[in-house]
Scaffold this active site. Sequence first.
Site, PDB file in Angstrom:
ATOM      1  CE  LYS A 152      44.582  40.616  47.228  1.00  0.00           C
ATOM      2  NZ  LYS A 152      43.468  40.762  46.212  1.00  0.00           N
ATOM      3  NE  ARG A 212      37.042  35.332  43.598  1.00  0.00           N
ATOM      4  CZ  ARG A 212      38.644  36.517  43.741  1.00  0.00           C
ATOM      5  NH1 ARG A 212      39.748  35.408  43.518  1.00  0.00           N
ATOM      6  NH2 ARG A 212      38.861  35.787  45.266  1.00  0.00           N
ATOM      7  CB  SER A 228      45.896  37.827  40.940  1.00  0.00           C
ATOM      8  OG  SER A 228      45.253  37.841  40.583  1.00  0.00           O
TER       9      SER A 228
HETATM   10  O1  PNS Z   1      42.244  43.469  42.681  1.00  0.00           O
HETATM   11  P1  PNS Z   1      41.786  43.671  44.337  1.00  0.00           P
HETATM   12  O2  PNS Z   1      43.060  43.644  45.513  1.00  0.00           O
HETATM   13  O3  PNS Z   1      40.805  42.285  44.659  1.00  0.00           O
HETATM   14  O4  PNS Z   1      41.196  45.466  44.156  1.00  0.00           O
HETATM   15  C1  PNS Z   1      40.933  45.770  45.442  1.00  0.00           C
HETATM   16  C2  PNS Z   1      41.616  47.463  44.772  1.00  0.00           C
HETATM   17  C3  PNS Z   1      42.879  47.836  44.445  1.00  0.00           C
HETATM   18  C4  PNS Z   1      40.630  47.480  43.626  1.00  0.00           C
HETATM   19  C5  PNS Z   1      41.110  48.331  46.677  1.00  0.00           C
HETATM   20  O5  PNS Z   1      42.123  48.103  47.215  1.00  0.00           O
HETATM   21  C6  PNS Z   1      41.512  50.044  46.089  1.00  0.00           C
HETATM   22  O6  PNS Z   1      40.344  50.568  45.323  1.00  0.00           O
HETATM   23  N1  PNS Z   1      42.904  50.543  46.673  1.00  0.00           N
HETATM   24  C7  PNS Z   1      42.929  52.118  45.733  1.00  0.00           C
HETATM   25  C8  PNS Z   1      42.998  52.287  47.435  1.00  0.00           C
HETATM   26  C9  PNS Z   1      41.352  52.353  47.812  1.00  0.00           C
HETATM   27  O7  PNS Z   1      40.469  53.371  47.315  1.00  0.00           O
HETATM   28  N2  PNS Z   1      40.944  51.878  48.721  1.00  0.00           N
HETATM   29  C10 PNS Z   1      38.910  52.080  48.838  1.00  0.00           C
HETATM   30  C11 PNS Z   1      38.667  51.757  49.913  1.00  0.00           C
HETATM   31  S1  PNS Z   1      39.170  51.291  51.137  1.00  0.00           S
END
Ligand code: PNS
Length: 161
Positions: free
Chosen positions: A42, A91, A129
């Site tokens: 994102k 959701r 968002s």
């Molecule tokens: O609000 P979102 O964008 O759905 O949240 C996703 C989020 C930020 C929780 C996820 O992308 C995340 O955990 N990012 C940190 C890197 C990570 O640990 N990725 C998971 C293993 S693929």
Amino acid sequence: MNRIAVFPGSFDPITVGHEDLIRRAAACFDRLHVAVLINPAKPGWISREQRVALIRKVCADLPNVQVDLWTGLLADYVQALGGAVVVRGLRDAADYLSEARMAELNRRLNPKLETVFLLTRPEVAFVSSSAVREIAVFGGDVDPLIPPAIRSDIQSIISQQ
Ligand code: PNS
């Protein structure tokens, strides 16, 4: 028993859907860490520091909620806390598919990591968002999607863009 949970997300920006989940999760655990993390898929809209400040404002009345910024893996953040349950919202069925994959990846990175899911309330299940960002770009009214405590902050962020 000290039950600690993490509610992770990119929160770009925090929405009424996030707020509902945070309040419900805070009522289920002794301590809740709302963690602003990076979702590489994102593009960023507002700065991470701004996201943290907005979430803190929304959660100001929740004494067991702490807001953190983490630039690494969620699994490592949970490890750094000494262990915690991860809470995510669902959701719809599309969310289930991506969330199930993410929960399994996180479990492989940290075998002690459990993810639990809260079903989003139907009244806010259409909120995201990305919808806020898109409506803002085209000058539409984002207020119904934004927690009341930060509506004026979001308006001034939009007017500065
Ligand atoms: O609000 P979102 O964008 O759905 O949240 C996703 C989020 C930020 C929780 C996820 O992308 C995340 O955990 N990012 C940190 C890197 C990570 O640990 N990725 C998971 C293993 S693929």
